[in-house]
Design a protein around this motif. Sequence first.
Motif, PDB file in Angstrom:
ATOM      1  N   LEU A  26     -12.488   7.669   1.622  1.00 15.59           N
ATOM      2  CA  LEU A  26     -12.655   6.231   1.418  1.00 15.59           C
ATOM      3  C   LEU A  26     -13.724   5.991   0.376  1.00 15.59           C
ATOM      4  N   ASP A  27     -13.653   4.844  -0.265  1.00 17.20           N
ATOM      5  CA  ASP A  27     -14.717   4.437  -1.174  1.00 17.20           C
ATOM      6  C   ASP A  27     -16.045   4.432  -0.412  1.00 17.20           C
ATOM      7  N   ALA A  28     -17.098   4.939  -1.044  1.00 15.20           N
ATOM      8  CA  ALA A  28     -18.391   5.082  -0.378  1.00 15.20           C
ATOM      9  C   ALA A  28     -18.963   3.752   0.099  1.00 15.20           C
ATOM     10  N   ASN A  37      -6.177  12.583   0.394  1.00 19.76           N
ATOM     11  CA  ASN A  37      -5.700  11.302  -0.100  1.00 19.76           C
ATOM     12  C   ASN A  37      -6.871  10.328  -0.189  1.00 19.76           C
ATOM     13  N   THR A  38      -6.735   9.285  -1.014  1.00 21.10           N
ATOM     14  CA  THR A  38      -7.841   8.380  -1.283  1.00 21.10           C
ATOM     15  C   THR A  38      -7.398   6.932  -1.155  1.00 21.10           C
ATOM     16  N   ALA A  39      -8.225   6.107  -0.493  1.00 23.97           N
ATOM     17  CA  ALA A  39      -8.002   4.663  -0.449  1.00 23.97           C
ATOM     18  C   ALA A  39      -9.281   3.953  -0.869  1.00 23.97           C
ATOM     19  N   THR A  40      -9.133   2.795  -1.473  1.00 14.82           N
ATOM     20  CA  THR A  40     -10.291   2.009  -1.888  1.00 14.82           C
ATOM     21  C   THR A  40     -10.516   0.806  -0.983  1.00 14.82           C
ATOM     22  N   ASP A  41      -9.675   0.631   0.040  1.00 14.31           N
ATOM     23  CA  ASP A  41      -9.846  -0.501   0.950  1.00 14.31           C
ATOM     24  C   ASP A  41      -9.775  -0.049   2.409  1.00 14.31           C
ATOM     25  N   TRP A  42      -8.591   0.310   2.902  1.00  9.33           N
ATOM     26  CA  TRP A  42      -8.426   0.750   4.296  1.00  9.33           C
ATOM     27  C   TRP A  42      -7.568   2.008   4.343  1.00  9.33           C
ATOM     28  N   GLY A  43      -7.940   2.930   5.247  1.00 12.96           N
ATOM     29  CA  GLY A  43      -7.084   4.053   5.584  1.00 12.96           C
ATOM     30  C   GLY A  43      -6.919   5.079   4.498  1.00 12.96           C
ATOM     31  N   GLY A  44      -7.878   5.993   4.368  1.00 18.79           N
ATOM     32  CA  GLY A  44      -7.750   7.029   3.351  1.00 18.79           C
ATOM     33  C   GLY A  44      -6.503   7.880   3.516  1.00 18.79           C
ATOM     34  N   GLY A  45      -6.193   8.265   4.768  1.00 15.87           N
ATOM     35  CA  GLY A  45      -4.995   9.050   5.010  1.00 15.87           C
ATOM     36  C   GLY A  45      -3.832   8.208   5.482  1.00 15.87           C
ATOM     37  N   LEU A  46      -4.021   7.455   6.589  1.00 12.79           N
ATOM     38  CA  LEU A  46      -2.964   6.667   7.219  1.00 12.79           C
ATOM     39  C   LEU A  46      -3.447   5.238   7.446  1.00 12.79           C
ATOM     40  N   TYR A  47      -2.504   4.275   7.335  1.00 17.89           N
ATOM     41  CA  TYR A  47      -2.864   2.884   7.581  1.00 17.89           C
ATOM     42  C   TYR A  47      -1.670   2.156   8.185  1.00 17.89           C
ATOM     43  N   ASN A  54      -2.687  11.775  -2.819  1.00 21.30           N
ATOM     44  CA  ASN A  54      -2.152  10.479  -3.215  1.00 21.30           C
ATOM     45  C   ASN A  54      -3.247   9.417  -3.128  1.00 21.30           C
ATOM     46  N   SER A  55      -3.035   8.266  -3.765  1.00 24.63           N
ATOM     47  CA  SER A  55      -4.074   7.241  -3.756  1.00 24.63           C
ATOM     48  C   SER A  55      -3.471   5.847  -3.731  1.00 24.63           C
ATOM     49  N   SER A  56      -4.207   4.922  -3.100  1.00 29.96           N
ATOM     50  CA  SER A  56      -3.789   3.528  -2.993  1.00 29.96           C
ATOM     51  C   SER A  56      -4.955   2.721  -2.448  1.00 29.96           C
ATOM     52  N   GLY A  69       0.828  -1.195   0.000  1.00 30.92           N
ATOM     53  CA  GLY A  69       0.000   0.000   0.000  1.00 30.92           C
ATOM     54  C   GLY A  69       0.859   1.239   0.000  1.00 30.92           C
ATOM     55  N   GLY A  70       0.245   2.359   0.377  1.00 31.67           N
ATOM     56  CA  GLY A  70       0.967   3.603   0.495  1.00 31.67           C
ATOM     57  C   GLY A  70       1.046   4.366  -0.798  1.00 31.67           C
ATOM     58  N   GLY A  71      -0.010   5.147  -1.124  1.00 36.49           N
ATOM     59  CA  GLY A  71       0.063   5.954  -2.322  1.00 36.49           C
ATOM     60  C   GLY A  71       1.154   7.000  -2.234  1.00 36.49           C
ATOM     61  N   GLY A  72       1.271   7.669  -1.072  1.00 35.41           N
ATOM     62  CA  GLY A  72       2.299   8.679  -0.896  1.00 35.41           C
ATOM     63  C   GLY A  72       3.596   8.102  -0.383  1.00 35.41           C
TER      64      GLY A  72
END
Length: 809
Positions: A502-504, A459-469, A429-431, A400-403
Motif C-alpha cells: 500500500l502507499d505509505a 501487487n500494489t494499490a494506492t487507495d485500498w487493498g494491495g492484494g485483494l479488495y 499488478n497495480s491499481s 479497480g483490479g490491476g490483475g
Amino acid sequence: MIRFLSKGARPCSLILFALTGLLTAQSALAANYYVGGDGACDQSRLDFALLAAAVAADPNPVFYIARNKPAAVAEIVVAYGALQTAEFRGGYNTCQDAINGVAPTGRSAIHSNAMATSANRRVMRIGSASNSPTVRFYDITISGGRLNSTVIPTAYGAGLFIDYGTVQMFRSWVEGNWTNPANTQSRGGGVAVRGSGRFLSIDAGTVIRDNTAYDGGGIYCANSATMLMEGSDIRDNRANRGAGLHVTGGCNAPLTSTASSNGRVRNNQLIGTGTPVGAGIYVGTNSLVTLIGTSARRFQLTGNTGNGSGGGAYVEGNQALLDANWTDFDNNQVGAGGGMTCRATNGELGITAQNVRVRNNTASGATGGGVFVIGGCRVRLFNGVTISGNTRTGGGTNAGGGGIAVNAVTGDATLTIEGGSQAATIVGNSSPLGGGAFVTAGNGNQGRINLDNVVVSNNTATDWGGGLYAVNSGAEIIMRRTLAGSACHSQFYCSDLSFNVLDASIPDRGAAAAARDGGKIEIWGTYIEGNQGTALRAVNLSSGNGGIMNVGSSVMVPISNRPMLRADQASVQLYYNTIDHAGSSSVPITLFDGNSSDRRSFFYGNLFNGSVEPLSSGNINWYAIGNNGCAGFSQTHAGNAFFSAHAAVRRFVGPLPLTSGTRLINDPTHPIIDFCDADLAMNPGIDILGNSRPHNTANPNTHGTFDLGAHEIRIPPLFNLDASRTGQGSLASAPAGISCPGTCTATFAENTNVQVTATPDAGWAFSHWDGNCSGTNPVCNVVMSANRTVVARFIEESNEDIIFQDRFQ
C-alpha cells in the motif's frame, strides 16, 4: 460488376464472339489461365480469365497471376454453374515464369482501385445461391476494396466476401480494404464469411492487415459459418467491435499456432463512439472461439488497443464462449479489461482457459487491468495461470483490479482461478483499488472471485487493498488451499498472500486484503506475510453493513510495527490461525466499534507467538468461543514456548522454533502446530501430517477440503520410561530425565532414542540388564515407541575374590 451465368444459360452472342479465340487457346493450356501484362500472358485481366473459364464450363481452373497485373475496375465474382474448385496462384515476376514452373518469389495482387477512386465495390465475392465452390489462394494479396453501402449484405467483406462455398488461403494477404465503420451494418473490412456451410481457412504465412469495418475490421464470421486459422497473423485492423476478428451468430472459429508459426492477433485498434469492444477478438451470441497453442508456440493476443473494453478478447451474449489453451494476452491497452472482458452471457461460462498468461495489459480508465468480468458472466482460468504486470489507472469508486476484477452491479458474475500442479500466480499488478484482485456488487447481485491454490504477491494499490479488495454487499473473495500436503511442496505454495504493498500514506487500508461496506473476504489455508502495511482491514465507511474478514487455518506474520488486522464497525472471524508477531511491537489485532449484533467478531483456536497481548478492543461483544477447552486465544510465552492446561490442546515438547519472517508452510524443520484439532463445526479432528481437513459447514462445498496453511504435524505421544535397579549403583539417561535413585521415571516423546547408562557404586559391579534392555554392556539404548521398563542388576564384589587377588600379588 461482372457476373457469370449459371451452367446451361445462353450467353450473349457478343461475348461468344469475343471469346472464340480465347477458348481455343484455353483448351491447349489444359485449364491453366495466365494473367498479367507480358507477352506470355493469355489474359490481361482476371475477370476476363474467369469469364473464359465460365464459357468453357471449366470445373477446376487454375489462374496464374503475374505481379504486374493491373488493378480491377469491377467486383470479381467467382461463381458459375460448372465451377467446383478454383486456384489463384501468385508471386511470379512474369507469366513466362509461371509457365516455366519458376517458384514464386512474392505475392501478386488482386487489387481494386475502389479506395483510390472512392468507388463503392468489394474486390472479390465467392459463390452464389446456385454454386458453392472451393477456392484456394496461394501467394495472393487482396486489396483496395471499399464499401460505403448500408444494405446487407452489400456492406460485407470489402476485400473478400464468402457468400457461399469454401475459401482456403496460403501465404496470402488481405490488406487495405475498407467498409464504412460509421455504418452499423458494415462487417468484415478484410474478409466476411456468413451462412451455414460457408468455410474460411487461413494457413501459416497468411496475414489479414490494415482493414476497417464497424464489426470485424480484419475478419467477420457469422450465421453458423466456420473459420480456421493456423499460424496466421491478424494485425493492424480497425473496428468498433472485434477490430481483429468478430465472431458471432453461431460461428465456430478454431485459431491455432503451428509447429513452425505462432498464431497471432495483434496491434488491432478499437475506433468509433460509444463503447467499442474487443480490440483483438469479439465473441458474440451462440459462438465459439478456440485458441490453441503449445508450450513451444503459444497463441498470442498482443498490442491491441483502443478506448473501449476487452483488449485481447471480449465475450458477450448467450452461449458465447472463448476457450483458450497455451495462450498469451500481452501488452493490450483499452479502457477496461486490458487482457480480456466477459459480460452478460446469461450466467453461463463465457471464458475458460488453461496454461494462460495475462501480462502487462492496461485498463486506462475503468476496471480490470488484466481480466474483467461483468454482470451475467462466469470465467474459469486453471492450470498454469499467470496474471502479472497488469495495470489499472484512473479513479472511480467502483473501478479497480490491476490483475483481475469482477463487477456484479448489473448481474451475478464469477471469476475462478485454479492452480494445478503448480500454484496460479497474481503477481506484480497495480491499481488504486485492489492491486491484485477487485470485486464489487449491487442491486442484490452476487459478485465472486474464487482463488484456489493461488499466490497473490507483490501487487500494489494506492487507495485500498494491495492484494485483494471487496466492496459492497454481495461482493466476495474466497482464497483457499484445496490441494493436500504433498501437492504443495517447498518450491511454491498452494495459497499465499504476501509482500503486497500500500502507499505509505495509507498503511492501514489493507496491504494484503481489504473488505469494505458489506464486502466479504475469506482466506483459508494461506500464508500471509511481509505485506507493507496493516495486512488485513475490514471497515464500514457508509451506512451499510461493515466489511467481513474471515481467516482460517492460516499463518500470519505482520511486518515490524504494524498490526496484522484492523476492523472498524466490521466483523472478523479467526479460526485455527498461527500469528507470529514476535517481530512486531504492535498488538496484532485491533477492533473498533463493533458492538452491534451483525458486527461481532469470533475467535477460536488461534496460536499467537509474541510477547504483546493479541487483542486490543473497546468492544464488549466479541466472542472467544471454544470446545473442549480450546479458547479463542492462547498466548505464547517469551522464549517461544507455549502451553495449555487442557488435554484437548495438543502440546509441543520443547521450544517452538519460530523465527519471524521465516516461511512455515510445509517446512518440516520449522513446523507449526495444528493447535486446536477440531473443525468449524466444533467437532474433534483427526488430522495428521499431510492429510486434508474437511470443513463441516451448512454447505460442505463452500470451502472445499484443504490442509492447514500452517504445516500440519502429528504431535508425537509421550511414553514413560521406568528405570529400577537391584544392588547399589545409579542410572542416568540422555536425553536427560532419568537420574535414579531420585528420578526413576521420565516421559519422552514417541520414537525418542534414550541412552541409559548404569554406573556401579564402590565395591559393586554391573552384571546385566533386564526388561527392555539386555546384555552386559552398562550402556543401553531404548527406543520409546511405547512405555518402556529397564532394570539394572548390580552385584557386590566378594571377599573371596579379594583374598585370591592378594595371594598372587
